[in-house]
Scaffold this motif. Structure first.
Motif, PDB file in Angstrom:
ATOM      1  N   ASP A  98       1.006  -1.287  -0.030  1.00  0.00           N
ATOM      2  CA  ASP A  98       0.078  -0.034   0.111  1.00  0.00           C
ATOM      3  C   ASP A  98       1.031   1.262   0.141  1.00  0.00           C
ATOM      4  O   ASP A  98       0.707   2.161  -0.699  1.00  0.00           O
ATOM      5  N   ALA A  99       1.876   1.157   0.948  1.00  0.00           N
ATOM      6  CA  ALA A  99       2.757   2.402   0.910  1.00  0.00           C
ATOM      7  C   ALA A  99       3.392   2.522  -0.399  1.00  0.00           C
ATOM      8  O   ALA A  99       3.926   3.806  -0.527  1.00  0.00           O
ATOM      9  N   ALA A 100       3.942   1.494  -0.883  1.00  0.00           N
ATOM     10  CA  ALA A 100       4.710   1.558  -2.153  1.00  0.00           C
ATOM     11  C   ALA A 100       3.878   2.365  -3.297  1.00  0.00           C
ATOM     12  O   ALA A 100       4.379   3.081  -4.017  1.00  0.00           O
ATOM     13  N   VAL A 138       1.514   4.468  -2.637  1.00  0.00           N
ATOM     14  CA  VAL A 138       1.348   5.883  -2.185  1.00  0.00           C
ATOM     15  C   VAL A 138       2.352   6.680  -2.616  1.00  0.00           C
ATOM     16  O   VAL A 138       2.534   7.770  -3.360  1.00  0.00           O
ATOM     17  N   GLN A 139       3.547   6.054  -2.374  1.00  0.00           N
ATOM     18  CA  GLN A 139       5.107   6.838  -2.728  1.00  0.00           C
ATOM     19  C   GLN A 139       4.898   6.934  -4.148  1.00  0.00           C
ATOM     20  O   GLN A 139       5.650   7.889  -4.769  1.00  0.00           O
ATOM     21  N   TYR A 140       4.676   5.952  -4.924  1.00  0.00           N
ATOM     22  CA  TYR A 140       4.726   5.935  -6.364  1.00  0.00           C
ATOM     23  C   TYR A 140       4.141   7.171  -6.743  1.00  0.00           C
ATOM     24  O   TYR A 140       4.566   7.784  -7.913  1.00  0.00           O
ATOM     25  N   MET A 141       2.960   7.306  -6.331  1.00  0.00           N
ATOM     26  CA  MET A 141       1.878   8.451  -6.856  1.00  0.00           C
ATOM     27  C   MET A 141       2.308   9.879  -6.572  1.00  0.00           C
ATOM     28  O   MET A 141       2.468  10.709  -7.223  1.00  0.00           O
ATOM     29  N   LYS A 142       3.129   9.964  -5.335  1.00  0.00           N
ATOM     30  CA  LYS A 142       3.560  11.062  -4.962  1.00  0.00           C
ATOM     31  C   LYS A 142       5.045  11.399  -5.920  1.00  0.00           C
ATOM     32  O   LYS A 142       5.193  12.419  -6.292  1.00  0.00           O
ATOM     33  N   LYS A 143       5.815  10.488  -5.784  1.00  0.00           N
ATOM     34  CA  LYS A 143       7.306  10.855  -6.680  1.00  0.00           C
ATOM     35  C   LYS A 143       6.729  10.702  -8.147  1.00  0.00           C
ATOM     36  O   LYS A 143       7.681  11.807  -8.788  1.00  0.00           O
ATOM     37  N   ASN A 144       5.981  10.151  -8.750  1.00  0.00           N
ATOM     38  CA  ASN A 144       6.105  10.321 -10.136  1.00  0.00           C
ATOM     39  C   ASN A 144       4.879  10.832 -10.805  1.00  0.00           C
ATOM     40  O   ASN A 144       4.833  11.461 -11.909  1.00  0.00           O
ATOM     41  N   TYR A 145       3.892  11.264  -9.947  1.00  0.00           N
ATOM     42  CA  TYR A 145       2.614  12.043 -10.574  1.00  0.00           C
ATOM     43  C   TYR A 145       2.418  13.185  -9.412  1.00  0.00           C
ATOM     44  O   TYR A 145       1.375  13.947  -9.644  1.00  0.00           O
ATOM     45  N   SER A 146       3.431  13.437  -8.490  1.00  0.00           N
ATOM     46  CA  SER A 146       2.945  14.819  -7.696  1.00  0.00           C
ATOM     47  C   SER A 146       1.790  14.733  -6.939  1.00  0.00           C
ATOM     48  O   SER A 146       0.980  15.727  -6.757  1.00  0.00           O
ATOM     49  N   LEU A 193      -6.576   4.514   0.078  1.00  0.00           N
ATOM     50  CA  LEU A 193      -6.817   4.314  -1.350  1.00  0.00           C
ATOM     51  C   LEU A 193      -5.658   3.672  -1.911  1.00  0.00           C
ATOM     52  O   LEU A 193      -5.687   2.623  -2.929  1.00  0.00           O
ATOM     53  N   GLY A 194      -4.486   3.796  -1.391  1.00  0.00           N
ATOM     54  CA  GLY A 194      -3.363   2.718  -1.646  1.00  0.00           C
ATOM     55  C   GLY A 194      -3.602   1.373  -1.718  1.00  0.00           C
ATOM     56  O   GLY A 194      -3.438   0.390  -2.628  1.00  0.00           O
ATOM     57  N   GLU A 195      -4.400   1.035  -0.544  1.00  0.00           N
ATOM     58  CA  GLU A 195      -4.866  -0.509  -0.275  1.00  0.00           C
ATOM     59  C   GLU A 195      -5.854  -0.732  -1.160  1.00  0.00           C
ATOM     60  O   GLU A 195      -5.974  -2.045  -1.796  1.00  0.00           O
ATOM     61  N   GLU A 196      -6.763  -0.012  -1.523  1.00  0.00           N
ATOM     62  CA  GLU A 196      -7.698  -0.136  -2.481  1.00  0.00           C
ATOM     63  C   GLU A 196      -7.186  -0.562  -3.818  1.00  0.00           C
ATOM     64  O   GLU A 196      -7.766  -1.275  -4.649  1.00  0.00           O
ATOM     65  N   ILE A 197      -6.469   0.407  -4.323  1.00  0.00           N
ATOM     66  CA  ILE A 197      -5.826   0.030  -5.584  1.00  0.00           C
ATOM     67  C   ILE A 197      -4.774  -1.215  -5.602  1.00  0.00           C
ATOM     68  O   ILE A 197      -5.092  -2.071  -6.503  1.00  0.00           O
ATOM     69  N   LYS A 198      -4.231  -1.564  -4.550  1.00  0.00           N
ATOM     70  CA  LYS A 198      -3.647  -2.763  -4.474  1.00  0.00           C
ATOM     71  C   LYS A 198      -4.627  -3.852  -4.542  1.00  0.00           C
ATOM     72  O   LYS A 198      -4.147  -4.906  -5.093  1.00  0.00           O
ATOM     73  N   THR A 199      -5.315  -3.958  -4.007  1.00  0.00           N
ATOM     74  CA  THR A 199      -6.478  -5.356  -3.801  1.00  0.00           C
ATOM     75  C   THR A 199      -7.359  -5.216  -5.108  1.00  0.00           C
ATOM     76  O   THR A 199      -7.555  -6.530  -5.568  1.00  0.00           O
ATOM     77  N   THR A 200      -7.498  -4.408  -5.767  1.00  0.00           N
ATOM     78  CA  THR A 200      -8.319  -4.391  -7.090  1.00  0.00           C
ATOM     79  C   THR A 200      -7.651  -4.276  -8.262  1.00  0.00           C
ATOM     80  O   THR A 200      -8.310  -4.761  -9.567  1.00  0.00           O
ATOM     81  N   PHE A 220       4.144  -2.415 -10.899  1.00  0.00           N
ATOM     82  CA  PHE A 220       5.674  -2.208 -10.985  1.00  0.00           C
ATOM     83  C   PHE A 220       6.145  -1.476  -9.674  1.00  0.00           C
ATOM     84  O   PHE A 220       7.016  -1.664  -9.100  1.00  0.00           O
ATOM     85  N   ALA A 221       4.879  -0.560  -9.298  1.00  0.00           N
ATOM     86  CA  ALA A 221       5.517   0.100  -7.899  1.00  0.00           C
ATOM     87  C   ALA A 221       5.410  -0.772  -6.820  1.00  0.00           C
ATOM     88  O   ALA A 221       6.305  -0.654  -5.730  1.00  0.00           O
ATOM     89  N   MET A 222       4.509  -2.043  -6.774  1.00  0.00           N
ATOM     90  CA  MET A 222       4.814  -3.045  -5.990  1.00  0.00           C
ATOM     91  C   MET A 222       5.976  -4.108  -5.972  1.00  0.00           C
ATOM     92  O   MET A 222       6.279  -5.045  -4.987  1.00  0.00           O
ATOM     93  N   MET A 223       6.408  -4.107  -7.134  1.00  0.00           N
ATOM     94  CA  MET A 223       7.506  -5.214  -7.463  1.00  0.00           C
ATOM     95  C   MET A 223       8.734  -5.235  -6.450  1.00  0.00           C
ATOM     96  O   MET A 223       9.290  -6.457  -6.268  1.00  0.00           O
ATOM     97  N   PRO A 224       9.180  -4.308  -5.651  1.00  0.00           N
ATOM     98  CA  PRO A 224      10.181  -4.099  -4.801  1.00  0.00           C
ATOM     99  C   PRO A 224       9.725  -5.116  -3.575  1.00  0.00           C
ATOM    100  O   PRO A 224      10.676  -5.914  -3.288  1.00  0.00           O
ATOM    101  N   GLN A 225       8.556  -4.877  -2.928  1.00  0.00           N
ATOM    102  CA  GLN A 225       8.063  -5.729  -2.093  1.00  0.00           C
ATOM    103  C   GLN A 225       7.947  -7.178  -2.195  1.00  0.00           C
ATOM    104  O   GLN A 225       8.378  -7.943  -1.655  1.00  0.00           O
TER     105      GLN A 225
END
Length: 333
Positions: A192-194, A196-204, A211-218, A255-260
């Motif tokens: 989830d945190a990954a 959130v961080q991806y959206m912050k870093k790449n899309y400001s 919402l991060g959890e919702e995106i992860k699960t769906t 791609f954002a979740m792959m490091p985890q």
């Protein structure tokens, strides 16, 4: 026969108090299946009063008022706030049927394999404080195997991977015990945190953990194959400071979740490297069993299987496997 008859009237329970969810089972029945979240109202005298628990409290995260605070008392599989954990458990157990045998109530509670003796003692004290005559701990991989229908008492190797909210447990089992294991603080919440961080870093764009959890699960792992599905993500623009949205290709979330996911793969490979040759052969034949809430993510078993090179089977009821296994062990006390 007599023991089983009286067991029907007892209030023995199994508790799986995880980072994300708390489950309470009795005689195979799910009595509680709620998020491990509690909300308290801060009184004028400095005390705390229960405002909400479970899903109701989870909906308050990030939306609290000045005198309402939402708390997650379990982090990375370990209780970090005993006062709040006690309040939460008392509330959940109070929703179950009235105790008949009082101090004779037995409780089996799950625990990570990496739990320390001090943490074990503290956990037992916590469970005793909410009303238990006898408390037993069971390691989560053993409970997960039992709850998945694996016959762990035989001289055959089984590999369990339990991906929860705060930790991932990987263990090889044989003869009712753990042969080798690895616990890492990487699991669903970190995915989830990954995001959130991806959206912050790449899309400001700043989005919340929920919402991060919702995106992860769906969406997160669903894009195992390349896809061009575009998802609208809403949040706060970090540059303008006003609510906004971004159009994001769904594949980006995987791609954002792959490091985890790679950390989990590394942990599995490390355990496989510690496994005796005889048990390794069993695992090649039987494959890996995946449990935990993250096992429900679409295609995650395919992603892991592709990277490890072994077949992976998702437990029949991965979210409840650990709790059901604890209940089965409780029946054998």
């Amino acid at each position: 026969m007599i023991r089983n008859f009286f067991a029907c009237f007892s209030d023995d329970v199994a508790i799986d108090m995880g980072t994300s969810n708390t489950l309470v089972l009795s005689h195979g029945d799910v009595l509680v299946n709620e998020p491990s979240v509690i909300a308290v109202r801060q009184e004028a005298n400095g005390g705390n009063r229960l405002a909400a628990a479970g899903m109701e409290a989870k909906r308050m995260i990030g939306k609290e008022s000045r005198n309402i605070k939402a708390i997650m008392p379990v982090r990375e599989g370990v209780v970090v706030d005993f006062e709040m954990a006690s309040l939460m458990l008392k509330h959940y157990l109070g929703r179950t049927r009235t105790r008949r045998f009082g101090k004779n109530r037995r409780i089996m509670v799950t625990a990570p394999t990496a739990i320390t003796p001090v943490e074990s003692k503290s956990l037992i004290n916590l469970i005793e404080s909410v009303g238990a005559g006898e408390v037993r701990l069971i390691e989560e991989p053993i409970a997960a195997a039992l709850g998945s229908g694996i016959r762990i008492n035989e001289p055959e190797g089984s590999l369990i991977v339990d991906i929860g909210g705060g930790i991932t447990e990987t263990a090889v089992l044989s003869l009712s015990g753990i042969v080798c294991s690895k616990t890492i603080p990487v699991a669903g919440n970190h995915m989830d945190a990954a995001i959130v961080q991806y959206m912050k870093k790449n899309y400001s764009l700043l989005i919340g953990d929920k919402l991060g959890e919702e995106i992860k699960t769906t969406i997160g792992c669903a894009f195992f194959d390349e896809g061009n599905t575009v998802v609208t993500v809403k949040g706060m623009d970090l540059i303008s400071g006003i609510p906004s949205y971004r159009e994001v290709n769904g594949e980006e979330f995987r791609f954002a979740m792959m490091p985890q996911i790679e950390h989990i793969v590394d942990a599995i490979k490390e355990v496989l490297g510690q496994c005796p040759p005889e048990l390794s052969a069993d695992i090649v034949n039987r494959g890996i069993v995946l449990t935990g809430g993250c096992a429900l993510l679409a295609n995650i078993h395919n992603i892991l299987s592709d990277k490890i090179g072994l077949p992976i089977t998702v437990s029949k009821d991965p979210l409840l496997a650990v709790a059901r296994g604890a209940g089965m062990a409780l029946g054998g006390l």
